[in-house]
Design a protein around this motif. Structure first.
Motif, PDB file in Angstrom:
ATOM      1  N   ALA A   1      -0.354   5.749  13.902  1.00 23.88           N
ATOM      2  CA  ALA A   1       0.762   6.305  13.136  1.00 23.88           C
ATOM      3  C   ALA A   1       2.097   6.049  13.839  1.00 23.88           C
ATOM      4  O   ALA A   1       3.103   5.731  13.195  1.00 23.88           O
ATOM      5  CB  ALA A   1       0.560   7.804  12.924  1.00 23.88           C
TER       6      ALA A   1
ATOM      7  N   SER B   1       4.871   3.718  11.997  1.00 20.47           N
ATOM      8  CA  SER B   1       6.150   4.343  11.629  1.00 20.47           C
ATOM      9  C   SER B   1       7.301   3.735  12.424  1.00 20.47           C
ATOM     10  O   SER B   1       8.415   3.594  11.901  1.00 20.47           O
ATOM     11  CB  SER B   1       6.088   5.855  11.840  1.00 20.47           C
ATOM     12  OG  SER B   1       5.783   6.169  13.180  1.00 20.47           O
TER      13      SER B   1
ATOM     14  N   ARG C   1      -9.031  15.156  12.816  1.00 20.20           N
ATOM     15  CA  ARG C   1      -8.343  16.448  12.693  1.00 20.20           C
ATOM     16  C   ARG C   1      -8.894  17.485  13.666  1.00 20.20           C
ATOM     17  O   ARG C   1      -8.175  18.402  14.092  1.00 20.20           O
ATOM     18  CB  ARG C   1      -8.487  16.990  11.269  1.00 20.20           C
ATOM     19  CG  ARG C   1      -7.689  16.266  10.209  1.00 20.20           C
ATOM     20  CD  ARG C   1      -7.935  16.892   8.846  1.00 20.20           C
ATOM     21  NE  ARG C   1      -7.445  16.069   7.760  1.00 20.20           N
ATOM     22  CZ  ARG C   1      -6.197  16.113   7.280  1.00 20.20           C
ATOM     23  NH1 ARG C   1      -5.329  16.951   7.820  1.00 20.20           N
ATOM     24  NH2 ARG C   1      -5.822  15.323   6.286  1.00 20.20           N
TER      25      ARG C   1
ATOM     26  N   GLU D   1      -3.195   8.991  16.073  1.00 16.83           N
ATOM     27  CA  GLU D   1      -1.795   9.240  16.431  1.00 16.83           C
ATOM     28  C   GLU D   1      -1.117   7.947  16.888  1.00 16.83           C
ATOM     29  O   GLU D   1       0.030   7.656  16.498  1.00 16.83           O
ATOM     30  CB  GLU D   1      -1.725  10.294  17.534  1.00 16.83           C
ATOM     31  CG  GLU D   1      -0.331  10.619  18.033  1.00 16.83           C
ATOM     32  CD  GLU D   1       0.489  11.425  17.040  1.00 16.83           C
ATOM     33  OE1 GLU D   1       1.714  11.566  17.255  1.00 16.83           O
ATOM     34  OE2 GLU D   1      -0.076  11.922  16.035  1.00 16.83           O
TER      35      GLU D   1
ATOM     36  N   LYS E   1       3.830   9.587   7.263  1.00 11.54           N
ATOM     37  CA  LYS E   1       4.901  10.197   6.464  1.00 11.54           C
ATOM     38  C   LYS E   1       5.776  11.117   7.308  1.00 11.54           C
ATOM     39  O   LYS E   1       6.993  11.204   7.102  1.00 11.54           O
ATOM     40  CB  LYS E   1       4.294  10.984   5.299  1.00 11.54           C
ATOM     41  CG  LYS E   1       3.756  10.121   4.169  1.00 11.54           C
ATOM     42  CD  LYS E   1       3.195  10.986   3.043  1.00 11.54           C
ATOM     43  CE  LYS E   1       2.753  10.127   1.864  1.00 11.54           C
ATOM     44  NZ  LYS E   1       2.188  10.960   0.762  1.00 11.54           N
ATOM     45  N   ALA E   2       5.161  11.807   8.260  1.00  6.04           N
ATOM     46  CA  ALA E   2       5.909  12.756   9.089  1.00  6.04           C
ATOM     47  C   ALA E   2       6.849  12.065  10.069  1.00  6.04           C
ATOM     48  O   ALA E   2       7.796  12.687  10.574  1.00  6.04           O
ATOM     49  CB  ALA E   2       4.937  13.653   9.858  1.00  6.04           C
ATOM     50  N   LYS E   3       6.608  10.795  10.334  1.00  4.47           N
ATOM     51  CA  LYS E   3       7.371  10.081  11.355  1.00  4.47           C
ATOM     52  C   LYS E   3       8.384   9.090  10.778  1.00  4.47           C
ATOM     53  O   LYS E   3       9.037   8.363  11.525  1.00  4.47           O
ATOM     54  CB  LYS E   3       6.413   9.334  12.294  1.00  4.47           C
ATOM     55  CG  LYS E   3       5.440  10.235  13.042  1.00  4.47           C
ATOM     56  CD  LYS E   3       4.445   9.418  13.867  1.00  4.47           C
ATOM     57  CE  LYS E   3       3.310  10.284  14.387  1.00  4.47           C
ATOM     58  NZ  LYS E   3       3.745  11.378  15.262  1.00  4.47           N
ATOM     59  N   THR E   4       8.511   9.031   9.440  1.00  4.58           N
ATOM     60  CA  THR E   4       9.426   8.062   8.833  1.00  4.58           C
ATOM     61  C   THR E   4       9.998   8.617   7.539  1.00  4.58           C
ATOM     62  O   THR E   4       9.405   9.500   6.906  1.00  4.58           O
ATOM     63  CB  THR E   4       8.706   6.733   8.550  1.00  4.58           C
ATOM     64  OG1 THR E   4       9.624   5.813   7.962  1.00  4.58           O
ATOM     65  CG2 THR E   4       7.525   6.924   7.604  1.00  4.58           C
ATOM     66  N   ARG E   5      11.155   8.094   7.150  1.00  8.48           N
ATOM     67  CA  ARG E   5      11.756   8.446   5.862  1.00  8.48           C
ATOM     68  C   ARG E   5      11.383   7.437   4.776  1.00  8.48           C
ATOM     69  O   ARG E   5      11.807   7.570   3.631  1.00  8.48           O
ATOM     70  CB  ARG E   5      13.276   8.515   6.003  1.00  8.48           C
ATOM     71  CG  ARG E   5      13.759   9.650   6.899  1.00  8.48           C
ATOM     72  CD  ARG E   5      15.273   9.682   6.969  1.00  8.48           C
ATOM     73  NE  ARG E   5      15.757  10.778   7.800  1.00  8.48           N
ATOM     74  CZ  ARG E   5      17.037  11.007   8.056  1.00  8.48           C
ATOM     75  NH1 ARG E   5      17.963  10.220   7.534  1.00  8.48           N
ATOM     76  NH2 ARG E   5      17.397  12.020   8.836  1.00  8.48           N
TER      77      ARG E   5
ATOM     78  N   GLU F   1      -0.645  11.170   6.400  1.00  5.78           N
ATOM     79  CA  GLU F   1       0.203  12.341   6.668  1.00  5.78           C
ATOM     80  C   GLU F   1       1.039  12.124   7.921  1.00  5.78           C
ATOM     81  O   GLU F   1       2.239  12.468   7.963  1.00  5.78           O
ATOM     82  CB  GLU F   1      -0.663  13.588   6.855  1.00  5.78           C
ATOM     83  CG  GLU F   1      -1.288  14.135   5.578  1.00  5.78           C
ATOM     84  CD  GLU F   1      -2.360  15.174   5.868  1.00  5.78           C
ATOM     85  OE1 GLU F   1      -2.356  15.731   6.994  1.00  5.78           O
ATOM     86  OE2 GLU F   1      -3.208  15.419   4.983  1.00  5.78           O
ATOM     87  N   LYS F   2       0.421  11.591   8.961  1.00  2.41           N
ATOM     88  CA  LYS F   2       1.124  11.371  10.217  1.00  2.41           C
ATOM     89  C   LYS F   2       2.215  10.316  10.071  1.00  2.41           C
ATOM     90  O   LYS F   2       3.306  10.446  10.633  1.00  2.41           O
ATOM     91  CB  LYS F   2       0.129  10.973  11.314  1.00  2.41           C
ATOM     92  CG  LYS F   2      -0.679  12.139  11.858  1.00  2.41           C
ATOM     93  CD  LYS F   2      -1.624  11.710  12.952  1.00  2.41           C
ATOM     94  CE  LYS F   2      -2.199  12.935  13.676  1.00  2.41           C
ATOM     95  NZ  LYS F   2      -1.181  13.665  14.476  1.00  2.41           N
TER      96      LYS F   2
ATOM     97  N   ASN G   1      10.572   2.201  10.632  1.00  5.68           N
ATOM     98  CA  ASN G   1      11.907   2.687  10.982  1.00  5.68           C
ATOM     99  C   ASN G   1      12.790   1.579  11.543  1.00  5.68           C
ATOM    100  O   ASN G   1      13.985   1.494  11.222  1.00  5.68           O
ATOM    101  CB  ASN G   1      11.798   3.835  11.989  1.00  5.68           C
ATOM    102  CG  ASN G   1      11.131   5.067  11.395  1.00  5.68           C
ATOM    103  OD1 ASN G   1      11.143   5.267  10.181  1.00  5.68           O
ATOM    104  ND2 ASN G   1      10.527   5.884  12.242  1.00  5.68           N
TER     105      ASN G   1
END
Length: 351
Positions: free
Chosen positions: A265, A269, A209, A262, A297-301, A294-295, A273
């Motif tokens: 992730a 993701s 982070r 990153e 989750k932010a890049k996939t549904r 978190e990363k 996807n």
């Protein structure tokens, strides 16, 4: 009459060298369905001697490696017997040991997981099943991943199962068959980077982070040839040494942690996807890396499910125990659709 209840211990040592995972499980077969109950589990942290020996085994001479194979087998037996005594284990049909991977080159038809089963047996006086990967490699497979048989029979309510260990790997159902493959390195890189800052791992991703993503390095990592290959495919330490180690030498460690988190992730993701995964069960030590989660989750549904602690930490040991149970009955415990071998088969040497 066919036995319907089995008690087994699974042993797992991963590439991230967290320690030896031991899981004691009760399996119940009801018609074609399997249920399980984890009765006890523990992780035996490696001493610095064992951590360094296992980490450097890839560079050992033949004689040194042969000795390590036996010594590590005795170690596994001693630790398992300690576990049996501590937890007052009385019902036990078998001990299934993954061993520790030193070499994994399926394209050359070999893989090596050390920890001789005969040495384990000498310390436990129990039925030992070990060397689960070699037969699959001989049959033209990757010898990995093997846990999809457990995903298929024990965790089928999830669309996919994703393990975040030394490497991330995923298994999912497609056209009636379970496919599986390695996605990308995770903790084998993140833990090594954290160690340069005096940490065993990047707790919650807090070090990452604070870092800044190196966009040029990230782009280079994302373009590695492995990611464009189709499944089945698998990764090993040799691939990491050849493709990644030289890239992450001189930059600030926090920046490297941020960049590689990153990268992981992105690759994870992208896989979720691509296969339109609706829900996924995440296990392995990386499940505790909240920054990585978190990363993703932010890049996939995809709906992310983090399992309970025992499953997060001991799913692989649990499934190797299950593979041992299947092997004892000569039931297929390796899926060719996951590994790419010529057929499903029942793998593991019985001692």
């Amino acid at each position: 009459m066919e036995k319907q209840i089995f008690y087994a211990i699974g042993l797992m040592s991963g590439t991230s060298l967290d320690g030896l995972d031991i899981c004691y499980v009760k399996f119940v077969k009801q018609e074609s369905n399997w249920n399980f109950e984890i009765l006890s589990c523990d992780t035996m942290p490696y001493t610095s001697y064992w951590e360094q020996s296992l980490k450097n085994a890839i560079h050992f001479s033949s004689e040194e490696l042969l000795k390590l194979n036996i010594d590590y087998g005795f170690y596994l037996g001693e630790k398992t017997q300690e576990f049996i005594s501590k937890n007052k284990v009385t019902n036990l049909d078998l001990i299934a040991s993954h061993g520790h991977t030193v070499f994994h080159q399926p394209q050359k038809k070999f893989t090596l997981q050390i920890g001789d089963g005969r040495a384990i047996r000498s310390k436990t006086d129990r039925t030992i099943i070990y060397d689960f990967r070699s037969q699959d490699v001989v049959f033209g497979g990757n010898g990995a991943p093997l846990v999809p048989i457990g995903d298929e029979l024990l965790f089928s309510k999830f669309d996919a199962c994703l393990n975040l260990g030394g490497f991330s790997n995923i298994s999912l159902k497609r056209d009636g068959k379970r496919i599986a493959f390695d996605v990308c390195p995770v903790n084998i890189i993140l833990n090594d980077l954290a160690s340069k800052l005096g940490k065993r791992f990047d707790d919650n991703g807090n070090l990452a982070r604070t870092g800044k993503i190196d966009e040029a390095l990230l782009d280079h990592l994302d373009q590695l040839e492995f990611y464009s290959q189709i499944a089945p495919k698998s990764l090993g330490i040799e691939w990491v040494n050849e493709n990644i180690t030289s890239l992450i030498q001189n930059q600030k460690t926090e920046d490297l942690l941020a960049t590689f988190t990153e990268h992981s992730a992105i690759q994870i993701s992208k896989t979720l996807n691509e296969f339109e995964i609706k829900n996924v069960l995440i296990t392995g030590g990386g499940a505790y890396n909240s920054f990585l989660i978190e990363k993703i989750k932010a890049k996939t549904r995809t709906e992310i499910h983090i399992s309970e602690k025992e499953i997060i930490e001991y799913k692989e040991a649990l499934i190797f125990a299950f593979m041992g149970v299947l092997r004892l009955q000569n039931i297929s415990n390796v899926l060719s659709s996951a590994t790419g071998s010529i057929k499903d088969h029942s793998s593991g040497l019985i001692c």
